[in-house]
Scaffold this motif. Structure first.
Motif: not given
Length: 441
Positions: A266-270, A314-324
């Protein structure tokens, strides 16, 4: 044996994997971190392989990427991931190891499309060029001064390789099923410039030519290529530059939207599962990731280039550590660059579907120009041949969705030359071995 703690596992120890792992540490992740790599080497830079390593300006082992942050990671190199069990949250490596994960970053990249073994792919002297070991082996063969090198495929790797080999003074023939090199990426209007460069450099260019098979000598070394029209080309070194497929085979059976064209996110790299639902614990970045780009109508795109690998990781790493509820969309305009025949080529945007082209700076005849691609009256991509100083202005116009062409009143702008891009039609019935694919998107 006490099992290793799970933590975050990064599958793919190349540029995207390394930069993603570094981003995790920089953002404060202090838990267990494991990097899994199919190759035995620490992460290395790929662009020099088809340029500096091939001509001998750089040793293959000198391409290692700098590590920009302390990783304190476990490295599992030389044993690729071969299966993923999402319910058990484990992945299995080729050596039999099972690794548990809390979250997973998939950055397995792409693999060179190999020539089929049944039509000569196993002959000595037939190469692909993707990894460090490929480049080292090819360099050793080139040093033996082969009589005739055949490059199959006129994409970026094929053209860069042909350029380097001519710099070394080797006899080179490049064959491509299209009428010009880079036709699928840039169209034949621009590709004709590269065809002229090839010929001026002393290479033989054979357009509209499809290779059916390679034939070897009594020692099992390639000797010639058999063409679809019944002709042959003599060669004692072949470089099959047929594009790449995404490294997703190990995900078969994992219930994810994955195929040879990429791993859909998806747009968030999930990563999306088979039902289209984002997996909260699995992300993807780099060449393997296929995600929607709003600028192009949310078309799913995978991009095989350096800048995207770094930014997306880098963006994926940011989202991996962020809440849903704090998953940011990845915003990126695809771009690539290439150096061949003394020309620096840069593209920003996606050319696919372009129905118009305008040369807005310089001229094709001088081989120094900037061209803009348009679709339905909107500017969608800009291309520079040694005119990079103009590129940022046009890149900004493309991001803004400006009309085509976007800039028409520059004081130093010559008469604008317009033309059809000349993209070749799809060849649905073309045999797979002779298909040449671009590597930019």
């Amino acid at each position: 044996m006490t099992p290793e703690p799970a933590g975050i596992v990064v599958v793919g120890a190349s540029l995207a994997g390394l930069r993603g792992a570094e981003a995790l540490r920089r953002r404060g992740y202090a838990g267990p971190l494991t990097l899994v790599g199919a190759e035995p080497h620490r992460p290395y830079d790929r662009p020099p392989l088809s340029k500096h390593v091939l001509v001998g300006d750089l040793d293959a082992d000198a391409t290692r990427l700098p590590e920009l942050a302390p990783l304190h990671a476990r490295w599992r190199l030389g044993s690729p991931a071969i299966a993923l069990d999402r319910s058990a949250r484990t992945l299995r490596l080729a050596d039999g190891t099972a690794l548990a994960y809390d979250k997973l970053l998939i950055a397995t990249g792409a693999e060179a499309r190999a020539w089929p073994s049944e039509t000569g792919g196993r002959l000595s002297g037939v190469f692909t060029l993707r990894g460090r070991d490929d480049a080292a082996a090819l360099r050793a063969t080139v040093q033996a001064r082969p009589r005739r090198v055949l490059v199959v495929g006129g994409g970026l790797i094929g053209c860069e390789t042909a350029s380097c080999l001519r710099d070394l003074g080797l006899a080179v023939t490049l064959v491509d099923p299209n009428s010009t090199p880079l036709a699928a990426a840039l169209g034949t209007f621009v590709g004709g410039v590269i065809a002229e460069c090839l010929r001026d450099a002393g290479a033989e260019f054979r357009p509209g030519t499809m290779v059916r098979a390679f034939e070897g000598d009594a020692a099992g070394r390639v000797a010639r290529a058999r063409l679809s029209d019944g002709g042959t080309i003599e060669a004692d070194l072949v470089i099959a530059a047929l594009g790449a497929t995404r490294a997703t085979g190990w995900l078969q059976g994992a219930g994810l939207r994955a195929d040879s064209g990429g791993l859909t996110c998806d747009a968030a790299c999930r990563v999306l599962d088979a039902d289209g639902t984002p997996c909260p614990d699995i992300y993807a970045a780099g060449d393997v990731a296929r995600w929607p780009i709003p600028l192009y109508g949310n078309r799913l795109v995978s991009v095989e280039h350096w800048g995207n690998a770094v930014e997306q990781a880098g963006h994926a790493a940011r989202n991996m550590l962020a809440p849903p509820d704090d998953q940011h969309p990845y915003q990126h305009t695809p771009a690539f660059w290439s150096s061949q025949f003394g020309i620096n080529i840069k593209l920003t945007g996606l050319t696919a579907g372009a129905d118009a082209l305008a040369v807005v700076q310089g001229t094709r005849a001088s081989r120094r120009f900037l061209a803009v691609y348009g679709r339905n009256g909107r500017s969608i991509a800009a291309l520079s041949f040694d005119q990079a100083r103009w590129l940022p202005a046009y890149a900004q116009a493309i991001t803004a969705g400006s009309a085509f062409p976007p800039i028409v009143d520059a004081t130093d702008q010559p008469r604008i030359e317009t033309a059809a891009p000349g993209f070749p039609p799809p060849r649905a019935t073309a045999p797979a071995p002779s298909r040449s694919e671009t590597v930019h998107a």
